[in-house]
Design an enzyme around this catalytic site. Structure first.
Site, PDB file in Angstrom:
ATOM      1  N   ASP A 198     -13.307  53.902  50.000  1.00  0.00           N
ATOM      2  CA  ASP A 198     -13.681  53.986  48.586  1.00  0.00           C
ATOM      3  C   ASP A 198     -13.664  52.587  47.969  1.00  0.00           C
ATOM      4  OD1 ASP A 198     -14.018  54.567  45.909  1.00  0.00           O
ATOM      5  OD2 ASP A 198     -11.976  55.329  45.643  1.00  0.00           O
ATOM      6  N   ASN A 243     -15.062  51.754  44.764  1.00  0.00           N
ATOM      7  CA  ASN A 243     -14.946  51.682  43.300  1.00  0.00           C
ATOM      8  C   ASN A 243     -13.707  52.372  42.734  1.00  0.00           C
ATOM      9  OD1 ASN A 243     -15.572  54.379  43.544  1.00  0.00           O
ATOM     10  ND2 ASN A 243     -17.500  54.279  42.404  1.00  0.00           N
ATOM     11  N   ASP A 247     -12.610  55.568  42.728  1.00  0.00           N
ATOM     12  CA  ASP A 247     -12.643  56.900  42.119  1.00  0.00           C
ATOM     13  C   ASP A 247     -12.109  57.986  43.045  1.00  0.00           C
ATOM     14  OD1 ASP A 247     -14.667  57.064  43.971  1.00  0.00           O
ATOM     15  OD2 ASP A 247     -16.231  57.688  42.551  1.00  0.00           O
ATOM     16  N   ASP A 297     -29.297  68.747  61.858  1.00  0.00           N
ATOM     17  CA  ASP A 297     -28.290  69.783  61.623  1.00  0.00           C
ATOM     18  C   ASP A 297     -28.818  71.160  62.034  1.00  0.00           C
ATOM     19  OD1 ASP A 297     -25.661  70.432  60.322  1.00  0.00           O
ATOM     20  OD2 ASP A 297     -26.956  71.639  59.016  1.00  0.00           O
ATOM     21  N   ASP A 333     -17.647  55.704  49.549  1.00  0.00           N
ATOM     22  CA  ASP A 333     -18.978  55.407  49.027  1.00  0.00           C
ATOM     23  C   ASP A 333     -19.691  54.378  49.913  1.00  0.00           C
ATOM     24  OD1 ASP A 333     -17.649  52.993  48.238  1.00  0.00           O
ATOM     25  OD2 ASP A 333     -17.082  53.939  46.342  1.00  0.00           O
ATOM     26  N   ASP A 393     -28.243  62.128  58.716  1.00  0.00           N
ATOM     27  CA  ASP A 393     -28.192  63.568  58.925  1.00  0.00           C
ATOM     28  C   ASP A 393     -29.436  64.198  58.321  1.00  0.00           C
ATOM     29  OD1 ASP A 393     -26.662  65.830  59.897  1.00  0.00           O
ATOM     30  OD2 ASP A 393     -24.892  64.673  59.364  1.00  0.00           O
ATOM     31  N   GLU A 434     -28.102  69.136  66.647  1.00  0.00           N
ATOM     32  CA  GLU A 434     -26.949  70.034  66.711  1.00  0.00           C
ATOM     33  C   GLU A 434     -27.494  71.429  66.979  1.00  0.00           C
ATOM     34  OE1 GLU A 434     -23.216  71.558  63.948  1.00  0.00           O
ATOM     35  OE2 GLU A 434     -25.219  71.374  63.087  1.00  0.00           O
ATOM     36  N   HIS A 461     -17.066  65.950  62.274  1.00  0.00           N
ATOM     37  CA  HIS A 461     -16.615  66.401  60.960  1.00  0.00           C
ATOM     38  C   HIS A 461     -16.370  67.909  60.897  1.00  0.00           C
ATOM     39  CE1 HIS A 461     -20.867  67.098  61.181  1.00  0.00           C
ATOM     40  NE2 HIS A 461     -20.797  67.902  60.140  1.00  0.00           N
ATOM     41  N   ASP A 462     -16.772  68.649  61.935  1.00  0.00           N
ATOM     42  CA  ASP A 462     -16.589  70.107  61.960  1.00  0.00           C
ATOM     43  C   ASP A 462     -15.442  70.542  62.864  1.00  0.00           C
ATOM     44  OD1 ASP A 462     -18.667  70.718  60.214  1.00  0.00           O
ATOM     45  OD2 ASP A 462     -20.159  70.836  61.811  1.00  0.00           O
TER      46      ASP A 462
END
Length: 544
Positions: free
Chosen positions: A19, A21, A23, A197, A27, A96, A251, A323-324
């Site tokens: 990150d 910035n 928040d 995907d 990003d 993706d 995928e 990520h899954d």
């Protein structure tokens, strides 16, 4: 030019990477800040999970605008700068591509659901109910029915995932033209390819017949690898893919090696490679939500089958994390031997024939999330499965399954250093940081010569130096062993031996070859005994 064969891919899940910035959300500028880290690791390709505009019901896999960047991540100008700086460092970028479905907030769907007369109504799959019931028995991958009622048209629409992810109607040539335009837009900006995907779900069988047998498993040929899949992919190849120096990895749900070759065989090239998940059943029954004890044979058998079946005809993708999926150390290694087993797992999977895919944090040995209550989880699949499981199991049993299988296990923020929030953000992170960041982080790993990170660097350097890692054939030894993984690779007179102990005990074995004639080029221990130490991995190089 099949440059993807020499790629070493690093997957970034942008929301959790870095990150810039403050928040609490990763990003694009945060990625730019870490490009030298990626170059130092030795990777030459980045796969970026979705950063398109989205309501984030499924963390960006629900896209509302394919031509713009979500404001959480930055701007299109930020993206162009990131891409340029990646290319300056010799790093290619694959995006993706999510085109089985859109967000329910996409302008196409907002128009489509208003009226059967809308020109966008045929962009999606709407059907009337049957005898007061839903159009058919199809199930969502996220649990429950795959149909949601739309009051405005008195119809149901299909969503194979969240009800906020309506499936596109690929039968409609206008949809296919829209997708081609999206592809050209990003490729013309300089993107080097796509991870596609759930790409083998695009084609749905005419008439949308009921699936037979077990939910989802009975959908082969109906909406998994449906009848027009090859037509659609050939059209994309002819009109777009063949015009660019790029690669695609698909995928694919419940795919086997024979079906995969019908997509990826060199000369067909509808896709360049696929992600299959057969080896992910090593500790579960078909889905990570139905756990069983890990057995090495269940990991080795499908991986070897794919190696043998694809041979010189197709190309494998090599991964244990994304990520899954939960973290691989928790699944296939050992928290007690975290350092050794992380190195061993990398050696085992990435030394096979194919393209390695490293998931962020895997290179420092990150582990599953520490969460204890359902309120700490953000993942839509997890929250849906929690509700489903609670109908059958106690809170304690359900939470145990969630802690083991949740996609949030791999989505906790990247652990950069010992500072506040693991150096991921100055603000409150969107997802809780794993408290073990004090012990597991990039900064400490860089300084520790024996770290997992430095082992990855050595491994990647060896892979680039010796073509046998990339182009060698594959031959497995001791296929029935639940303790030892051992295979060889041969190419242009060179032989590579990859030997891995998957247990916490010392392991004696017959090396088959006279190892005194081979050079030990990688070892995750300082010691070099005749037997293998707990979770030891060794790579030998010699003459064929």
């Amino acid at each position: 030019m099949r440059w993807y064969k020499e790629s070493i891919v690093y997957q970034i899940y942008p929301r959790s990477f870095n990150d810039f910035n403050g928040d609490g959300i990763g990003d694009i500028r945060g990625i730019i800040e870490k490009l030298d880290y990626l170059k130092g690791l030795g990777v030459n390709t980045v796969w970026l999970s979705p950063i398109y505009d989205s309501p984030l019901d499924d963390m960006g896999y629900d896209i509302s605008n394919y031509y713009d960047i979500h404001k959480d991540y930055g701007t299109l100008d930020d993206f162009k700068e990131m891409l340029s700086k990646m290319h300056e460092r010799g790093i290619k970028l694959i995006m993706d591509l999510v085109v089985n479905h859109t967000s329910d907030e996409h302008p196409w769907f907002l128009e489509a659901k208003k009226s059967v007369d809308s020109p966008y109504h045929e962009y999606y799959i709407f059907r009337k109910g049957k005898n007061g019931k839903k159009p058919n028995n199809w199930k969502s991958f996220f649990g429950g029915s795959a149909w949601e009622y739309n009051e405005e048209t008195d119809e149901y629409f299909l969503h194979l995932f969240s009800k906020r992810q309506p499936d596109l109607n690929w039968e409609n040539p206008k949809v296919r033209e829209e997708v081609k335009n999206i592809l050209r837009f990003w490729l013309d900006l300089g993107v080097d390819g796509f991870r596609c995907d759930v790409i083998n779900l695009l084609s749905k069988k005419e008439g949308l017949p009921n699936a037979k047998g077990l939910p989802i498993l009975g959908a082969r040929g109906i909406y998994i690898d449906g009848p027009k899949m090859h037509d659609y992919l050939q059209e994309l190849k002819r009109d777009v893919f063949s015009k660019y120096d790029m690669f695609t990895v698909g995928e694919c749900v419940l795919i086997n090696s024979k079906t995969a070759l019908s997509y990826i065989e060199e000369g067909i090239d509808e896709l360049n490679m696929v992600f299959h998940f057969e080896h992910m059943n090593a500790d579960c029954f078909y889905t990570k939500w139905l756990p069983r004890k890990f057995k090495l044979r269940r990991l080795k058998k499908p991986l070897s089958k794919w190696q043998y079946d694809l041979g010189d005809k197709g190309w494998n993708s090599l991964f244990l994390e994304n990520h899954d999926q939960p973290r691989s150390i928790d699944r296939f290694g050992s928290l007690e031997y975290r350092n050794e087993s992380a190195k061993m797992l990398a050696t085992y999977i990435f030394s096979q024939k194919g393209t390695p895919y490293i998931y962020q944090g895997e290179e420092i040995g990150m582990t599953n999330a520490h969460y204890t209550t359902i309120e700490q989880y953000k993942d839509v699949e997890t929250l849906n499965m929690y509700k489903t499981l609670r109908r059958f199991f106690s809170e304690k049993k359900t939470m145990k399954m969630v802690q083991r299988a949740s996609r949030d296990n791999s989505r906790t923020p990247m652990q950069w250093n010992q500072n506040k929030n693991a150096g991921f953000s100055e603000g409150e992170p969107w997802l809780e940081v794993n408290p073990n960041y004090k012990d597991i982080n990039v900064s400490d790993s860089i300084k520790d010569e024996d770290s997992i990170l430095n082992y990855y660097k050595k491994y990647i350097a060896l892979r680039k130096k010796h073509p046998v890692f990339v182009f060698g054939d594959y031959r497995e030894h001791y296929p029935k062993s639940n303790k030892l993984a051992y295979y060889e690779r041969n190419y242009q007179g060179k032989k590579l031996l990859v030997i891995c102990n998957f247990t916490s005990k010392e392991l004696k074995f017959n090396p088959i070859y006279d190892l005194s004639k081979y050079k030990l080029i990688l070892n995750n221990y300082q010691e070099d005994e005749k037997h293998l130490l707990p979770y030891q991995a060794k790579i030998y190089l010699g003459e064929s």
